[in-house]
Motif scaffolding. Structure first.
Motif, PDB file in Angstrom:
ATOM      1  N   ARG A  20       0.827  -1.199   0.000  1.00 46.09           N
ATOM      2  CA  ARG A  20       0.000   0.000   0.000  1.00 46.09           C
ATOM      3  C   ARG A  20       0.867   1.258   0.000  1.00 46.09           C
ATOM      4  NH1 ARG A  20      -1.472   3.878   2.934  1.00 46.09           N
ATOM      5  NH2 ARG A  20      -0.261   3.152   4.730  1.00 46.09           N
ATOM      6  N   ARG A  21       1.933   1.254   0.803  1.00 45.43           N
ATOM      7  CA  ARG A  21       2.817   2.424   0.845  1.00 45.43           C
ATOM      8  C   ARG A  21       3.522   2.634  -0.487  1.00 45.43           C
ATOM      9  NH1 ARG A  21       5.918   2.317   6.738  1.00 45.43           N
ATOM     10  NH2 ARG A  21       4.051   2.245   8.058  1.00 45.43           N
ATOM     11  N   GLU A  22       3.921   1.559  -1.128  1.00 40.68           N
ATOM     12  CA  GLU A  22       4.594   1.682  -2.422  1.00 40.68           C
ATOM     13  C   GLU A  22       3.636   2.252  -3.465  1.00 40.68           C
ATOM     14  OE1 GLU A  22       7.636   1.771  -5.025  1.00 40.68           O
ATOM     15  OE2 GLU A  22       7.749   1.299  -2.877  1.00 40.68           O
ATOM     16  N   ARG A  23       2.382   1.811  -3.441  1.00 44.35           N
ATOM     17  CA  ARG A  23       1.400   2.345  -4.388  1.00 44.35           C
ATOM     18  C   ARG A  23       1.179   3.839  -4.144  1.00 44.35           C
ATOM     19  NH1 ARG A  23       2.262  -2.134  -5.153  1.00 44.35           N
ATOM     20  NH2 ARG A  23       3.859  -1.041  -6.316  1.00 44.35           N
ATOM     21  N   GLU A  24       1.149   4.246  -2.886  1.00 44.74           N
ATOM     22  CA  GLU A  24       0.944   5.662  -2.570  1.00 44.74           C
ATOM     23  C   GLU A  24       2.126   6.491  -3.058  1.00 44.74           C
ATOM     24  OE1 GLU A  24      -1.368   8.788  -0.526  1.00 44.74           O
ATOM     25  OE2 GLU A  24      -1.690   6.972  -1.712  1.00 44.74           O
ATOM     26  N   ARG A  25       3.321   5.941  -2.913  1.00 44.69           N
ATOM     27  CA  ARG A  25       4.500   6.672  -3.396  1.00 44.69           C
ATOM     28  C   ARG A  25       4.485   6.786  -4.919  1.00 44.69           C
ATOM     29  NH1 ARG A  25       7.445   9.140  -5.556  1.00 44.69           N
ATOM     30  NH2 ARG A  25       9.614   9.738  -5.117  1.00 44.69           N
ATOM     31  N   GLU A  26       4.042   5.741  -5.597  1.00 44.80           N
ATOM     32  CA  GLU A  26       3.975   5.765  -7.057  1.00 44.80           C
ATOM     33  C   GLU A  26       2.916   6.739  -7.559  1.00 44.80           C
ATOM     34  OE1 GLU A  26       3.241   1.719  -8.057  1.00 44.80           O
ATOM     35  OE2 GLU A  26       5.334   1.083  -7.772  1.00 44.80           O
ATOM     36  N   ALA A  27       1.993   7.118  -6.679  1.00 38.71           N
ATOM     37  CA  ALA A  27       0.916   8.026  -7.080  1.00 38.71           C
ATOM     38  C   ALA A  27       1.398   9.459  -7.289  1.00 38.71           C
ATOM     39  CB  ALA A  27      -0.204   8.005  -6.041  1.00 38.71           C
ATOM     40  N   PHE A  28       2.659   9.754  -7.005  1.00 41.40           N
ATOM     41  CA  PHE A  28       3.183  11.100  -7.242  1.00 41.40           C
ATOM     42  C   PHE A  28       2.929  11.537  -8.685  1.00 41.40           C
ATOM     43  CE2 PHE A  28       6.496  12.372  -3.842  1.00 41.40           C
ATOM     44  CZ  PHE A  28       5.681  11.897  -2.825  1.00 41.40           C
ATOM     45  N   ASN A  29       3.053  10.584  -9.621  1.00 42.55           N
ATOM     46  CA  ASN A  29       2.922  10.961 -11.033  1.00 42.55           C
ATOM     47  C   ASN A  29       1.476  11.208 -11.458  1.00 42.55           C
ATOM     48  OD1 ASN A  29       1.833   8.391 -11.204  1.00 42.55           O
ATOM     49  ND2 ASN A  29       3.637   7.482 -12.197  1.00 42.55           N
ATOM     50  N   GLN A  30       0.510  11.038 -10.548  1.00 46.27           N
ATOM     51  CA  GLN A  30      -0.888  11.305 -10.861  1.00 46.27           C
ATOM     52  C   GLN A  30      -1.358  12.678 -10.369  1.00 46.27           C
ATOM     53  OE1 GLN A  30      -3.581   8.029  -9.795  1.00 46.27           O
ATOM     54  NE2 GLN A  30      -1.795   6.693  -9.562  1.00 46.27           N
ATOM     55  N   VAL A  31      -0.529  13.335  -9.576  1.00 44.83           N
ATOM     56  CA  VAL A  31      -0.958  14.572  -8.913  1.00 44.83           C
ATOM     57  C   VAL A  31      -1.243  15.685  -9.917  1.00 44.83           C
ATOM     58  CG1 VAL A  31      -0.194  16.435  -7.385  1.00 44.83           C
ATOM     59  CG2 VAL A  31       0.101  14.040  -6.691  1.00 44.83           C
ATOM     60  N   HIS A  32      -0.352  15.886 -10.859  1.00 46.12           N
ATOM     61  CA  HIS A  32      -0.523  16.992 -11.810  1.00 46.12           C
ATOM     62  C   HIS A  32      -1.845  16.857 -12.562  1.00 46.12           C
ATOM     63  CE1 HIS A  32      -0.100  19.068 -15.689  1.00 46.12           C
ATOM     64  NE2 HIS A  32       0.692  19.931 -15.050  1.00 46.12           N
ATOM     65  N   ALA A  85       2.356  24.071 -10.261  1.00 40.78           N
ATOM     66  CA  ALA A  85       3.804  24.221 -10.079  1.00 40.78           C
ATOM     67  C   ALA A  85       4.179  24.075  -8.612  1.00 40.78           C
ATOM     68  CB  ALA A  85       4.262  25.585 -10.614  1.00 40.78           C
ATOM     69  N   GLU A  86       3.344  24.607  -7.733  1.00 42.93           N
ATOM     70  CA  GLU A  86       3.601  24.489  -6.295  1.00 42.93           C
ATOM     71  C   GLU A  86       3.536  23.036  -5.856  1.00 42.93           C
ATOM     72  OE1 GLU A  86       4.230  24.936  -2.272  1.00 42.93           O
ATOM     73  OE2 GLU A  86       4.721  26.251  -3.956  1.00 42.93           O
ATOM     74  N   ALA A  87       2.543  22.293  -6.340  1.00 48.89           N
ATOM     75  CA  ALA A  87       2.436  20.874  -6.002  1.00 48.89           C
ATOM     76  C   ALA A  87       3.667  20.112  -6.480  1.00 48.89           C
ATOM     77  CB  ALA A  87       1.163  20.288  -6.594  1.00 48.89           C
ATOM     78  N   ALA A  88       4.132  20.423  -7.686  1.00 50.76           N
ATOM     79  CA  ALA A  88       5.331  19.767  -8.217  1.00 50.76           C
ATOM     80  C   ALA A  88       6.556  20.083  -7.364  1.00 50.76           C
ATOM     81  CB  ALA A  88       5.559  20.202  -9.670  1.00 50.76           C
TER      82      ALA A  88
END
Length: 389
Positions: free
Chosen positions: A76-88, A140-143
């Motif tokens: 679960r933690r690994e999936r959450e970390r991989e979710a960084f690329n979905q934020v934008h 940009a701030e989120a990035a």
């Protein structure tokens, strides 16, 4: 984490974060003059939640969660970390209500990004005047915030990533442990940079190694058991001796400084999260505690209603920094005990023949005592460097 707020006078979105030495802030973007305050606060709140979720992937890395089996904690933690690329994309095209329903992400990070996007959408038409500029500034701030987390993971705590010095982490970066070890080589008593430039869990790992070296030096001078030297020093000066003594005992039993520190910090962080991972151990602790109270009161069944039991020896609000402070206090205690059994050498006697008052001589003796102790601790720490990690 970074906190976001609304400056109503200037109509600006502002970000602020801690550094270990104080808080910094920066302007993110201008806000529409006609926007409702509640809508503006919703944007700020969602960005704060995004930062909190992002930094949790740093403080709770998958590497500290055990097996990465599917649907397990590590997975679960690994999936959450991989979710960084979905934020934008979530901020740019958020889930919106449709037909009386709305899709909600299971990921706290991704869902906070959708909330930020919905907040932007609710302020005004994103394509209208000024709308795209605000949306672009928020993306940009989120990035920038996500990049700070990534830098901290690599052991680089410069810039925005410096806020990691205020966070407790279940794991410790070897890069940060090495940096803390270097600082302690310069000053075995603990320079202030340990609290402003290094991750506190990593700093505590290095400090545990140096405490063990200091305990050996103090034990050689006093004849005491190395695991008991801080407790003995408490008779000289009041010290937070419980945690340093516990760490020294764990290291003597074969734990590395990393294992001892990580276990204590991780346990305290679980307590903070409302979790008790070892209820059997707690039951045994309570039974031992009841026996101790019974012996003290002389009652077979003492009243425990007004007695509190600590679930962790660390401050659950700041366990890693609390542990670091205690370990450095333990090193100071080792010097106190060493100094009490370390008589002046011939150089001390020759220097003390000068025309100086008692206070000056005492101060000079203390300075030389600390220098001798620091030299011996450096030698011992270098000889035991293999146990650092």
């Amino acid at each position: 984490m970074t906190r976001y707020s609304v400056d109503l006078d200037r109509r600006e979105l502002v970000a602020s974060w801690g550094t270990g030495e104080g808080d910094l802030s920066r302007r993110i973007a201008a806000l529409p003059d006609d926007a409702d305050t509640s809508a503006l606060l919703a944007l700020a709140r969602s960005l704060t939640q995004l930062s909190d979720a992002a930094w949790r992937t740093y403080t709770h890395p998958s590497s500290a969660a055990g097996s990465p089996e599917p649907d397990g904690e590590g997975w679960r933690r690994e999936r959450e970390r991989e979710a960084f690329n979905q934020v934008h994309d979530a901020i740019a095209a958020p889930h919106l209500p449709h037909g009386g329903t709305m899709t909600v992400s299971y990921s706290p990070l991704v869902e906070s990004a959708h909330r930020a996007g919905r907040a932007l959408h609710g302020l005004h038409d994103p394509g209208g005047p000024g709308g795209e500029a605000l949306a672009e500034a928020v993306r940009a701030e989120a990035a920038l915030e996500l990049a700070a987390v990534e830098s901290a993971e690599l052991g680089d705590l410069t810039g925005r990533a410096q806020q990691a010095v205020l966070l407790s982490r279940e794991d410790a970066s070897p890069v940060q442990v090495a940096a803390a070890d270097h600082l302690l080589q310069q000053d075995p008593f603990g320079p202030t940079a340990l609290f402003s430039a290094v991750d506190p869990t990593a700093a505590a790992v290095a400090a545990a190694h140096w405490l063990a070296a200091a305990a050996e030096v103090a034990a050689d001078a006093s004849g005491e058991d190395p695991t008991q030297v801080v407790l003995e020093a408490d008779d000289i000066e009041a010290l937070p001796h419980e945690t340093p003594t516990l760490v020294l005992g764990l290291i003597q039993d074969g734990a590395t400084p990393y294992e001892a520190v990580a276990a204590l910090v991780r346990h305290a962080m679980h307590i903070t999260d409302g979790l008790l991972l070892d209820p059997v151990a707690l039951r045994d602790q309570l039974e031992d505690f009841e026996e101790t109270v019974a012996e003290h009161t002389g009652e077979d069944h003492p009243d425990l209603d007004d007695v509190a039991v600590r679930l962790t020896p660390l401050d659950p609000k700041r366990p890693a920094r609390d542990l670091l402070e205690d370990l450095l206090a333990g090193i100071h205690g080792c010097w106190l005990l060493h100094s009490a059994h370390d008589g002046p050498d011939e150089d001390d006697d020759r220097r003390d023949t000068g025309d100086r008052d008692d206070d000056e001589r005492a101060a000079e003796h203390q300075r030389r005592s600390r220098e001798r102790f620091a030299r011996l601790v450096r030698e011992t720490a270098a000889a035991r460097s293999d146990r650092l990690i």
